[in-house]
Scaffold this active site. Structure first.
Site, PDB file in Angstrom:
ATOM      1  N   GLU A  42       5.167   6.239  -9.874  1.00 49.87           N
ATOM      2  CA  GLU A  42       3.834   6.100  -9.327  1.00 49.87           C
ATOM      3  C   GLU A  42       3.447   7.263  -8.306  1.00 49.87           C
ATOM      4  OE1 GLU A  42       3.521   1.971  -8.166  1.00 49.87           O
ATOM      5  OE2 GLU A  42       3.202   1.488 -10.502  1.00 49.87           O
ATOM      6  N   HIS A  51      -0.845   0.662 -13.098  1.00 52.22           N
ATOM      7  CA  HIS A  51      -0.127  -0.526 -13.570  1.00 52.22           C
ATOM      8  C   HIS A  51       1.453  -0.126 -13.721  1.00 52.22           C
ATOM      9  CE1 HIS A  51       0.033  -4.461 -15.143  1.00 52.22           C
ATOM     10  NE2 HIS A  51       0.878  -4.133 -16.263  1.00 52.22           N
ATOM     11  N   LEU A  58      -5.288  -6.825  -6.616  1.00 46.95           N
ATOM     12  CA  LEU A  58      -4.890  -8.024  -7.508  1.00 46.95           C
ATOM     13  C   LEU A  58      -6.037  -8.806  -7.910  1.00 46.95           C
ATOM     14  CD1 LEU A  58      -1.522  -9.117  -5.886  1.00 46.95           C
ATOM     15  CD2 LEU A  58      -1.981  -7.391  -7.502  1.00 46.95           C
ATOM     16  N   ASP A  87      -6.601  -4.647 -16.812  1.00 50.77           N
ATOM     17  CA  ASP A  87      -5.593  -3.688 -17.752  1.00 50.77           C
ATOM     18  C   ASP A  87      -6.002  -3.230 -19.014  1.00 50.77           C
ATOM     19  OD1 ASP A  87      -3.844  -4.138 -15.219  1.00 50.77           O
ATOM     20  OD2 ASP A  87      -2.852  -5.808 -16.223  1.00 50.77           O
ATOM     21  N   LEU A  97      -9.708  -9.326 -10.015  1.00 46.67           N
ATOM     22  CA  LEU A  97     -10.553  -8.902 -11.154  1.00 46.67           C
ATOM     23  C   LEU A  97     -11.992  -8.087 -10.357  1.00 46.67           C
ATOM     24  CD1 LEU A  97     -10.463  -8.559 -14.074  1.00 46.67           C
ATOM     25  CD2 LEU A  97     -11.968 -10.526 -14.265  1.00 46.67           C
ATOM     26  N   ASN A 126      -7.094   2.572 -11.995  1.00 53.13           N
ATOM     27  CA  ASN A 126      -6.235   1.701 -11.783  1.00 53.13           C
ATOM     28  C   ASN A 126      -4.767   2.181 -12.091  1.00 53.13           C
ATOM     29  OD1 ASN A 126      -4.948  -0.842 -10.838  1.00 53.13           O
ATOM     30  ND2 ASN A 126      -4.737  -1.494 -12.897  1.00 53.13           N
ATOM     31  N   GLY A 141       0.650  -1.079   0.072  1.00 49.73           N
ATOM     32  CA  GLY A 141      -0.020  -0.023  -0.058  1.00 49.73           C
ATOM     33  C   GLY A 141       0.696   1.467  -0.030  1.00 49.73           C
ATOM     34  N   SER A 142       2.122   1.147  -0.592  1.00 53.28           N
ATOM     35  CA  SER A 142       2.941   2.594  -0.759  1.00 53.28           C
ATOM     36  C   SER A 142       2.004   3.512  -1.495  1.00 53.28           C
ATOM     37  CB  SER A 142       4.189   2.111  -1.121  1.00 53.28           C
ATOM     38  OG  SER A 142       4.252   1.832  -2.451  1.00 53.28           O
ATOM     39  N   ASN A 143       1.428   3.261  -2.532  1.00 54.45           N
ATOM     40  CA  ASN A 143       0.590   4.135  -3.243  1.00 54.45           C
ATOM     41  C   ASN A 143      -0.503   4.666  -2.619  1.00 54.45           C
ATOM     42  OD1 ASN A 143       1.281   4.527  -6.247  1.00 54.45           O
ATOM     43  ND2 ASN A 143       1.854   2.370  -5.942  1.00 54.45           N
TER      44      ASN A 143
HETATM   45  C1  GAR Z   1       2.213  -0.828  -7.761  1.00 53.55           C
HETATM   46  O1  GAR Z   1       3.492  -1.136  -8.279  1.00 53.55           O
HETATM   47  C2  GAR Z   1       1.021  -1.196  -8.647  1.00 53.55           C
HETATM   48  O2  GAR Z   1       1.654  -0.363  -9.879  1.00 53.55           O
HETATM   49  C3  GAR Z   1       1.126  -2.545  -8.801  1.00 53.55           C
HETATM   50  O3  GAR Z   1       1.290  -3.062  -7.681  1.00 53.55           O
HETATM   51  C4  GAR Z   1       1.823  -2.200  -6.844  1.00 53.55           C
HETATM   52  C5  GAR Z   1       1.453  -1.955  -5.503  1.00 53.55           C
HETATM   53  O4  GAR Z   1       2.643  -1.515  -4.707  1.00 53.55           O
HETATM   54  N1  GAR Z   1      -0.268  -3.018  -9.675  1.00 53.55           N
HETATM   55  C6  GAR Z   1      -0.256  -3.866 -10.448  1.00 53.55           C
HETATM   56  O5  GAR Z   1       0.808  -4.860 -10.837  1.00 53.55           O
HETATM   57  C7  GAR Z   1      -1.639  -4.040 -10.957  1.00 53.55           C
HETATM   58  N2  GAR Z   1      -1.634  -5.070 -12.187  1.00 53.55           N
HETATM   59  P1  GAR Z   1       2.166  -0.634  -3.372  1.00 53.55           P
HETATM   60  O6  GAR Z   1       1.343  -1.567  -2.360  1.00 53.55           O
HETATM   61  O7  GAR Z   1       3.265  -0.389  -2.818  1.00 53.55           O
HETATM   62  O8  GAR Z   1       1.311   0.428  -3.883  1.00 53.55           O
END
Ligand code: GAR
Length: 192
Positions: A175, A105, A86, A146, A88, A103, A13-15
């Site tokens: 991101e 990616h 992750l 996607d 659908l 989303n 969950g860094s985003n």
């Molecule tokens: C992120 O890099 C995001 O782009 C990716 O998961 C990571 C989550 O990181 N998403 C996918 O690959 C979706 N197909 P986070 O938990 O540190 O935010």
């Protein structure tokens, strides 16, 4: 009344963290709920730190009931942000939030997307393909992995000596830099 965002995340969950920080002091927009399919996900801790309510669901609840849609509607959620989620998204949820689910990616779609392409799998595939550029895509979510309309893409250079950690770091920087501001622009445009 503030516009209300729900974040779906499955892992670290860094985003999500960046989004929570970004909107913490906003007068117009708030993160109102964090949902996950993973009771161990670190994103739950992050949400707690911001005193944001959380909801954990399982496959049955998500795909066989309308409970999640019901919860989102009850809490008057206006917009949904997937941040490392992750699973659908079921049709019922897409129909409940048309044009209101996005989303991120970790690649320049349509390359390196689709089922199973998440996190390190994507970065490894990008490196195995010998790409000299990596990137990110922010896109609307439809019923397929996607494939929704692209909103924003950004690129970074992959140097010959870059390893997985370097590539991942460059992608994550992009991101974190762009997702909150793009989400803000989109949410500002929708009607409450
Ligand atoms: C992120 O890099 C995001 O782009 C990716 O998961 C990571 C989550 O990181 N998403 C996918 O690959 C979706 N197909 P986070 O938990 O540190 O935010």
């Amino acid at each position: 009344m503030k516009k209300r965002i729900a974040i779906f995340a499955s892992g670290s969950g860094s985003n999500a963290q960046k989004l929570m920080e970004h909107f913490k002091r906003s007068n117009e927009i708030e993160i109102s709920l964090v949902l996950t399919n993973n009771a161990e996900a670190y994103v739950l801790q992050r949400a707690d730190n911001f005193e944001i309510p959380t909801h954990i669901f399982d496959k049955n609840e998500f795909y066989k009931t309308e409970d999640v849609v019901g919860l989102l509607k009850n809490l008057e959620i206006d917009f949904i942000v997937l941040a490392g989620f992750l699973w659908l998204i079921p049709k019922s949820l897409i129909y409940a939030y048309p044009g209101r689910i996005v989303n991120i990616h970790p690649a320049i779609l349509p390359k390196f997307g689709g089922k199973g392409m998440y996190g390190d799998h994507v970065h490894n595939a990008v490196m195995a393909a010998g790409e000299t550029e990596g990137g990110i895509t922010i896109h609307y979510v439809d019923e397929n992995y996607d494939e929704g309309e692209y909103i924003y893409q950004a690129r970074y250079r992959i140097d010959k000596n870059d390893n997985l950690e370097m590539v991942k770091f460059k992608g994550q920087q992009l991101e974190h830099q762009h997702y909150p501001r793009i989400v803000e622009t989109l949410v500002k445009k929708i009607k409450k």
